[in-house]
Design an enzyme around this catalytic site. Structure first.
Site, mmCIF file in Angstrom:
data_model
loop_
_atom_site.group_PDB
_atom_site.id
_atom_site.type_symbol
_atom_site.label_atom_id
_atom_site.label_comp_id
_atom_site.label_asym_id
_atom_site.label_seq_id
_atom_site.Cartn_x
_atom_site.Cartn_y
_atom_site.Cartn_z
ATOM 1 N N THR A 270 6.805 -18.318 -35.929
ATOM 2 C CA THR A 270 8.034 -19.011 -35.539
ATOM 3 C C THR A 270 7.957 -19.556 -34.117
ATOM 4 O OG1 THR A 270 8.942 -16.836 -35.006
ATOM 5 C CG2 THR A 270 9.578 -17.804 -37.108
ATOM 6 N N ASP B 28 11.379 -15.002 -24.253
ATOM 7 C CA ASP B 28 10.129 -14.658 -24.910
ATOM 8 C C ASP B 28 8.945 -14.683 -23.950
ATOM 9 O OD1 ASP B 28 11.280 -14.170 -27.342
ATOM 10 O OD2 ASP B 28 10.852 -16.150 -28.187
ATOM 11 N N GLY B 29 9.013 -15.537 -22.929
ATOM 12 C CA GLY B 29 7.936 -15.564 -21.938
ATOM 13 C C GLY B 29 7.824 -14.251 -21.180
ATOM 14 N N ASP C 101 -5.947 -32.744 -32.219
ATOM 15 C CA ASP C 101 -5.553 -32.385 -30.857
ATOM 16 C C ASP C 101 -5.889 -30.928 -30.564
ATOM 17 O OD1 ASP C 101 -4.603 -34.894 -30.278
ATOM 18 O OD2 ASP C 101 -2.493 -34.394 -30.622
ATOM 19 N N TYR D 104 4.675 -21.496 -31.570
ATOM 20 C CA TYR D 104 3.880 -22.705 -31.477
ATOM 21 C C TYR D 104 3.454 -23.182 -32.867
ATOM 22 C CZ TYR D 104 0.361 -25.815 -29.295
ATOM 23 O OH TYR D 104 -0.380 -26.885 -28.887
ATOM 24 N N PHE E 244 4.925 -22.830 -35.703
ATOM 25 C CA PHE E 244 6.077 -23.430 -36.372
ATOM 26 C C PHE E 244 6.267 -24.878 -35.923
ATOM 27 C CE2 PHE E 244 10.633 -24.450 -36.307
ATOM 28 C CZ PHE E 244 10.968 -24.258 -37.637
ATOM 29 N N ASN F 166 1.237 -13.752 -30.184
ATOM 30 C CA ASN F 166 1.735 -14.900 -30.938
ATOM 31 C C ASN F 166 0.613 -15.744 -31.519
ATOM 32 O OD1 ASN F 166 4.434 -14.409 -30.689
ATOM 33 N ND2 ASN F 166 4.797 -15.887 -29.077
ATOM 34 N N GLU F 167 -0.145 -16.386 -30.629
ATOM 35 C CA GLU F 167 -1.185 -17.289 -31.087
ATOM 36 C C GLU F 167 -2.219 -17.548 -30.009
ATOM 37 O OE1 GLU F 167 1.167 -19.250 -28.500
ATOM 38 O OE2 GLU F 167 2.114 -18.997 -30.449
ATOM 39 N N ARG G 221 4.774 -11.359 -21.264
ATOM 40 C CA ARG G 221 4.217 -10.780 -20.032
ATOM 41 C C ARG G 221 4.274 -9.253 -20.104
ATOM 42 N NH1 ARG G 221 6.705 -9.703 -14.935
ATOM 43 N NH2 ARG G 221 8.600 -10.820 -15.568
#
Length: 349
Positions: free
Chosen positions: A204, A88-89, A193, A206, A208, A163-164, A93
């Site tokens: 689904t 996924d990384g 935090d 971070y 999640f 994603n986020e 990218r």
């Protein structure tokens, strides 16, 4: 993190028989991934499809005849597909490169979970066949735009995310005080935090892990998920996709920073705020294999779907119908439209 049933479907805009181009984005740190990318490039070339590789990856890939391009905003211009080899990384990218083009992302999962990827390595041949024959669909994923404003209300920085975007405390030893507002109206405040702004795609990821809900990718919505909040009312919020979500940081509080997809970082000025809204331009993802979002959840998380007693004697996920289980690499054939690839109607892949 997937796009399945019910998501908007668009056309690639490149007809079979024209000068078709595929950009490869590869996690070159593993030799098995490099070799798979090379073999796929060779097959695409034999089919008359031009192959592009990134300048920073060209040396490791050594693909003869490939067109080398800089890893910038124009890397995917004119390309039909951005084919991603990695986890996924690597997919995120690649999304940066395809962001301002009409290219659709198609991932081969070579990571651990790979929610974003379309296919597993064993099904690459079917995926290549689909590309050659234009037998795939292009679905659109909601993305978010992020603005960072100073205490005067002036935009000082901005980014985007698939994603986020997370607002995080800059000092680990101190709590981050925040005020949450929706559409310009204050809602609540607490110490935490951090706060996550997520898309359905990121539900689904971070979000999640932070206790947020799983949202089906065809649901158009924005998510706000507090992280370790010191408050009774700190539940995840699901809002309209047209809402503006805001987290304001008091001037006398802890310093904050923004992380977008874990790849791009921005500093929040003292007394500043972060505004998040739906991006005008979605992210385009190509789909080939027959599976639903529920299938992917079961397969990726190993969920038992018959009952806890039955699951004691069987592997998790054994109850899935074999014709639609993502782990069986079910392949769906879609009749291509005459005017281009990626079109078609009927059941979604």
């Amino acid at each position: 993190m997937t796009v399945e049933e019910g998501s908007p479907v668009t056309e690639v805009g490149t007809s079979a028989g024209t000068n078709r181009q595929v950009l490869l984005v590869v996690h070159t740190g593993r030799q098995d991934i490099v070799e798979l990318a090379r073999s796929c490039a060779a097959r695409l070339a034999r089919a008359g499809i031009g192959v592009r590789v990134l300048e920073e990856e060209a040396g490791a890939l050594c693909i003869e005849g490939a067109h080398v391009v800089p890893a910038d905003a124009e890397a995917a211009d004119g390309a039909e597909i951005v084919m991603v080899f990695g986890g996924d990384g690597t997919f995120l990218r690649a999304a940066e490169l395809a962001r301002f083009s009409d290219a659709a992302l198609m991932g081969v999962n070579l990571g651990r979970v790979g929610f974003l990827a379309e296919t597993e390595p064993e099904a690459v041949e079917e995926t290549l066949t689909a590309i050659e024959r234009c037998e795939y669909r292009v679905e659109e994923r909601l993305a978010i735009d992020v603005d960072v404003l100073d205490c005067e209300g002036t935009v000082v920085a901005g980014t985007w995310a698939l994603n986020e975007a997370s607002v995080e405390k800059a000092e680990r030893s101190r709590v981050l005080d925040v005020v949450v507002a929706i559409d310009g109206r204050p809602l609540t405040s607490f110490g935490c935090d951090g706060v996550l702004f997520s898309t359905p795609t990121g539900s689904t990821a971070y979000a999640f892990s932070a206790g947020g809900p799983v949202v089906w990718p065809d649901v158009e919505a924005l998510l706000l998920v507090p992280s370790n909040a010191h408050a009774l009312f700190s539940r995840p919020l699901v809002t309209s996709p047209n809402s503006v979500l805001t987290v304001a940081i008091p001037a006398d509080g802890n310093r904050a920073q923004v992380s977008a997809d874990g790849r791009r970082a921005l500093e929040v000025p003292d007394g500043g705020r972060v505004d998040v809204r739906r991006a005008a331009r979605p992210v385009r993802i190509a789909r080939v294999h027959e599976s639903t979002f529920g299938d992917r959840l079961v397969a990726k998380f190993g969920l038992p779907v018959r009952g806890f007693r039955d699951s004691r004697t069987h592997d998790p996920g054994h109850e899935l119908t074999r014709s639609c289980n993502v782990l069986t690499r079910g392949f769906v054939t879609v009749e291509p439209r005459e005017e281009g690839c990626g079109g078609g109607t009927g059941e979604h892949a």
